[in-house]
Design a protein around this motif. Structure first.
Motif, PDB file in Angstrom:
ATOM      1  N   ILE A 219       0.832  -1.207   0.000  1.00 21.63           N
ATOM      2  CA  ILE A 219       0.000   0.000   0.000  1.00 21.63           C
ATOM      3  C   ILE A 219       0.865   1.254   0.000  1.00 21.63           C
ATOM      4  CG2 ILE A 219      -1.642   1.336   1.370  1.00 21.63           C
ATOM      5  CD1 ILE A 219      -2.949  -1.269   2.203  1.00 21.63           C
ATOM      6  N   VAL A 220       1.904   1.292   0.822  1.00 24.09           N
ATOM      7  CA  VAL A 220       2.781   2.463   0.873  1.00 24.09           C
ATOM      8  C   VAL A 220       3.460   2.672  -0.476  1.00 24.09           C
ATOM      9  CG1 VAL A 220       4.858   3.437   1.933  1.00 24.09           C
ATOM     10  CG2 VAL A 220       3.150   2.294   3.351  1.00 24.09           C
ATOM     11  N   ASP A 221       3.856   1.570  -1.131  1.00 21.07           N
ATOM     12  CA  ASP A 221       4.495   1.675  -2.446  1.00 21.07           C
ATOM     13  C   ASP A 221       3.537   2.276  -3.465  1.00 21.07           C
ATOM     14  OD1 ASP A 221       6.747   1.030  -4.286  1.00 21.07           O
ATOM     15  OD2 ASP A 221       5.217  -0.255  -5.200  1.00 21.07           O
ATOM     16  N   LYS A 222       2.272   1.785  -3.456  1.00 26.43           N
ATOM     17  CA  LYS A 222       1.279   2.343  -4.374  1.00 26.43           C
ATOM     18  C   LYS A 222       1.045   3.829  -4.081  1.00 26.43           C
ATOM     19  CE  LYS A 222      -1.599  -1.670  -5.566  1.00 26.43           C
ATOM     20  NZ  LYS A 222      -1.867  -1.340  -6.960  1.00 26.43           N
ATOM     21  N   LEU A 223       1.023   4.152  -2.792  1.00 29.47           N
ATOM     22  CA  LEU A 223       0.786   5.532  -2.389  1.00 29.47           C
ATOM     23  C   LEU A 223       1.899   6.446  -2.889  1.00 29.47           C
ATOM     24  CD1 LEU A 223      -1.127   7.304  -0.696  1.00 29.47           C
ATOM     25  CD2 LEU A 223       0.301   6.802   1.281  1.00 29.47           C
ATOM     26  N   GLN A 224       3.144   6.058  -2.684  1.00 26.05           N
ATOM     27  CA  GLN A 224       4.272   6.899  -3.088  1.00 26.05           C
ATOM     28  C   GLN A 224       4.436   6.939  -4.597  1.00 26.05           C
ATOM     29  OE1 GLN A 224       7.533   5.333  -0.765  1.00 26.05           O
ATOM     30  NE2 GLN A 224       6.992   6.569   1.031  1.00 26.05           N
ATOM     31  N   LYS A 225       4.109   5.867  -5.280  1.00 23.65           N
ATOM     32  CA  LYS A 225       4.141   5.896  -6.749  1.00 23.65           C
ATOM     33  C   LYS A 225       3.094   6.852  -7.291  1.00 23.65           C
ATOM     34  CE  LYS A 225       6.106   1.346  -7.777  1.00 23.65           C
ATOM     35  NZ  LYS A 225       5.846  -0.004  -8.346  1.00 23.65           N
TER      36      LYS A 225
END
Length: 796
Positions: A219-225
């Motif tokens: 989720i954090v990866d999707k958020l930062q992307k």
């Protein structure tokens, strides 16, 4: 009569104890009779009985927490069983309601919000099942958050659209938590409050949300992307993304969950540094952009980043983003930018932006160093350009004005609102070193520039404006080490202005001398003696004229008697032969002067003499104001119409170079009183000169003696030789004076003290000092020590 069991088991048709709550009754174990029971309203609705009750004796009893009801006359049994069954039903209904509230998209709430609120009160405060309800809520919260996380992880949306879904999820969850806080107030206030180790409903929900949502990599990866996709699009396109509002809401939700710094701010700053580092490399290394273009681009980018950060992020992040962009753009570029910016940016606006950018990245020392180097090189180039010596001072003044304006408007310390002192000192040092690139010449040209100003005068300017021009020129004088050169050339120019009456104002002359004497060099006091000589000469002439007839030609004679030690002219070995009538007048004056001042010796110098010659041309008569040399040549044409060069030389016995220069001014300049054959600019031995009757000029009085005000190459060389001679005397005197006081000194100490002794006049070269020391040793003023050859001893 309805029994208690019926009241407790039919809450849907009877308000029972919902509206009327029994009063707490304390049983006195010592009394056998039942106390009198008085029904009362709830403490919240009865101000008189709020937060207290009375015992059997009428005393107030403070109560807190759940209310215990003791019913007398019953033995329990059926009542206890029915009560438990009722609260079991309430717990189940409450559990279903909580599950429905925590299920996104569910509308299966089986009761009203008031029913949930009332059920919570019964379960917690009456049945005492707060712990069970809390654990059930905790489990449902875990299931809810897990469902939300799985939904976010499995969705097909990407980038900014995924952020939109994430924001929607956060908004729903936070709304449901607020709703549960309201409905389960009794759980929070009556149970959790009494158990400090347990987190509140809000803390329980947000902790679980933070642990599951923001601790997971996916989720954090999707958020930062998504964040990177958004900001990269805006930077590349130069436009505001249609979904930028999602980012504003995202920031709010991240702040609520206390993960803004870790997830958004840190990532955004790192992404900013990476993006602009690549962009900087592309522009400078690949595209070879000019510094001015790169600077303008950087300012635009920084303003864009700052505006974007202010619109979307917290105030504390704006400065971080701005600094990250500046550092990324300028990292490794400061030296290049500082060197190029002064060559390309000529306006203070661009330099002011440059100063602000360098200040933000702690690059002011680099900018100051390059500013100093740029000023020094520019001054050196101007000073060393011998082909434009006449323009040297004007170019230096123009550049100095630009540098001063830059200091006042661009290089300003924001805290003090004053020019940065490091840059101010750097400017002074740079000009001083720049002047050293060419010895003597800058000081000479400054003196000549001031001479032109004093001859031309104000010409419509106010006194203040003219004073400012003079002060600007003297500001350059401070940068030169060759003070004696300026003084010598200024002295000669002043003498010519006074003797030829070319000065625009005696008042300005005296004010200038006073300023030079008080602020720059005490030796400028020689000007006072010059004015005294002129005043005395005028008094003597008035006395002389009073003794002769009014119709005598001597009434037109004006003689200036000058002291040789005050005026910067050397005695001439030979001079021009004057016509007999002129020489007779001078002889008469000499006799008069010697009678008046016995013991004084007069030596005539005709080089600065002037005369007014009456000439008749075809267009009419003209009064020609000429030098005495020009007058002697012109008077020869009263006898002959054409005269060759050699004949003029024999008649006048003038110096060859001086005669050629005089004939050029009469026959080859703009005002051709004479003509020559063959025509040309140079005077040759075979040239023949003749009177030009066709000469015309709109003015009745024509000045042709400007040649006297101009300095010849020979005269300049004599002045330079005189300066070098004086310097030798200065050094000799300084060395002897030092050694007389010290008796003995090592060479290095003697050299340093000699420089200190004469630096107010000039800064000598080390080789010259060594030569003067050797000369004094030969003249036996000094001697070397027999054992230490670097030790000099004074010889008395």
């Amino acid at each position: 009569m309805i029994d208690v069991i019926s009241l407790l088991t039919f809450p849907s048709t009877s308000k029972a104890f919902t509206a009327y709550r029994s009063t707490v009754v304390d049983v006195d174990d010592r009394s056998t009779s039942h106390p009198r029971k008085t029904p009362r309203l709830d403490a919240d609705s009865d101000s008189g009985s709020a937060s207290r009750s009375r015992d059997a004796k009428g005393k107030n009893v403070d109560r807190g927490g759940p209310v215990r009801i003791q019913v007398h006359g019953f033995t329990g049994g059926a009542v206890g069983f029915a009560s438990n069954r009722a609260y079991d039903n309430l717990f189940v209904r409450l559990s279903r309601s909580i599950r429905a509230l925590l299920e996104k998209g569910s509308d299966q709430l089986s009761t009203t919000y008031e029913g949930v609120y009332t059920a919570c009160r019964g379960v917690v405060c009456v049945a005492g099942r707060g712990e069970g309800l809390y654990e059930m809520l905790k489990a449902e919260m875990h299931r809810c958050v897990n469902r939300l996380a799985e939904e976010l992880e499995k969705t097909n949306k990407e980038g900014v659209e995924w952020i939109g879904q994430f924001v929607e999820t956060c908004a729903w969850f936070e709304g449901q938590v607020v709703l549960l806080e309201s409905l389960l107030t009794y759980l929070d206030r009556a149970y959790v409050f009494k158990n400090p180790s347990l987190p509140s409903i809000r803390d329980l929900a947000f902790t679980r949300f933070r642990e599951r949502i923001f601790s997971g990599y996916l989720i954090v990866d999707k958020l930062q992307k998504g964040i990177s996709t958004w900001v990269t699009w805006e930077r590349n396109e130069g436009q505001v993304h249609i979904h930028r509002p999602f980012l504003r809401e995202l920031v709010s939700h991240l702040v609520i969950h206390s993960v803004y710094d870790a997830i958004f701010e840190r990532h955004f700053v790192e992404q900013t540094q990476e993006y602009f580092s690549k962009e900087s490399y592309q522009m400078v290394e690949v595209e070879k952009a000019k510094a001015k273009v790169f600077l303008a681009h950087c300012n635009q980018r920084i303003n864009e980043e700052q505006g974007r950060a202010r619109d979307v992020m917290l105030d504390c992040t704006v400065a971080l983003v701005r600094d990250a962009a500046i550092r990324a753009l300028f990292e490794g570029r400061l030296e290049w930018m500082a060197k190029e910016v002064f060559m390309e940016c000529k306006g203070t606006t661009d330099l002011k932006k440059t100063y602000a950018l360098f200040s933000s990245v702690d690059g002011l020392p680099v900018l100051c160093r390059e500013f100093k180097a740029y000023v020094q090189k520019t001054v050196q180039d101007i000073v060393k350009d011998a082909s434009k010596d006449d323009e040297m001072v004007n170019r230096l003044l123009e550049f100095k004005a630009f540098a001063d304006t830059t200091l006042k408007e661009a290089f300003v310390d924001p805290s003090t609102k004053q020019s940065n002192q490091d840059f101010s000192y750097g400017l002074i040092d740079a000009f001083t070193k720049g002047f050293k690139a060419r010895r003597n010449k800058p000081a000479e040209q400054i003196a000549k520039h001031v001479d032109r100003l004093m001859r031309h005068g104000q010409r419509g300017m106010s006194d203040a404006a003219f004073e400012a021009l003079l002060d600007a020129a003297l500001a350059l004088y401070r940068f030169t080490d060759d003070k004696d050169v300026f003084r010598t050339f200024y002295h000669r120019a002043l003498a010519k202005r006074l003797l030829l009456e070319r000065s625009a104002s005696d008042d300005f002359e005296k004010a200038m001398l006073k300023k030079l004497k008080e602020k720059y060099d005490p030796e400028f006091g020689m000007g006072d003696h010059m004015f005294n000589d002129l005043a005395l000469s005028r008094d003597i002439m008035r006395e002389y004229h009073a003794r002769i007839r009014d119709d005598s030609s001597v009434q037109n004679l004006s003689v200036m008697v000058l002291q040789r030690s005050v005026w910067p002219f050397q005695a001439r070995d030979t001079d021009v032969d004057l016509p007999s009538s002129m020489q007779a007048d001078l002889n008469n004056y000499t006799s008069f002067y010697k009678i008046k001042h016995q013991g004084h010796k007069l030596e005539w110098d005709h080089s600065l003499g002037t005369a007014t010659v009456k000439a008749w041309f075809t267009a009419g008569p003209k009064d020609l104001t000429v030098s005495l040399y020009q007058a002697v040549v012109l008077l020869l044409f009263n006898k002959e119409t054409e005269i060759g060069y050699r004949h003029i030389l024999e008649e006048t016995r003038m110096d060859d170079k001086e005669l050629r220069r005089t004939l050029q001014s009469l026959a080859c300049a703009n005002k051709k009183v004479l003509k020559k054959r063959p025509v040309g600019k140079d005077v040759n031995d075979t040239d023949v000169f003749y009177f030009n009757p066709e000469f015309t000029d709109p003015r009745a009085k024509v000045h042709i003696n400007s040649i006297q005000a101009k300095e010849t190459a020979e005269e300049n060389q004599r002045t330079q030789s005189h300066i070098e001679g004086d310097r030798k005397h200065y050094l000799d005197a300084a060395i002897v004076r030092i050694m007389k006081a010290k008796k003995e000194l090592l060479y290095e100490l003697l050299k340093n003290e000699t420089i200190d002794a004469v630096k107010s006049h000039f800064v000598p070269q080390v080789s010259v000092i060594k030569d003067r020391i050797d000369g004094l040793v030969e003249q036996e003023y000094l001697r070397r020590d027999e054992e230490d050859r670097n030790l000099y001893i004074y010889v008395a």
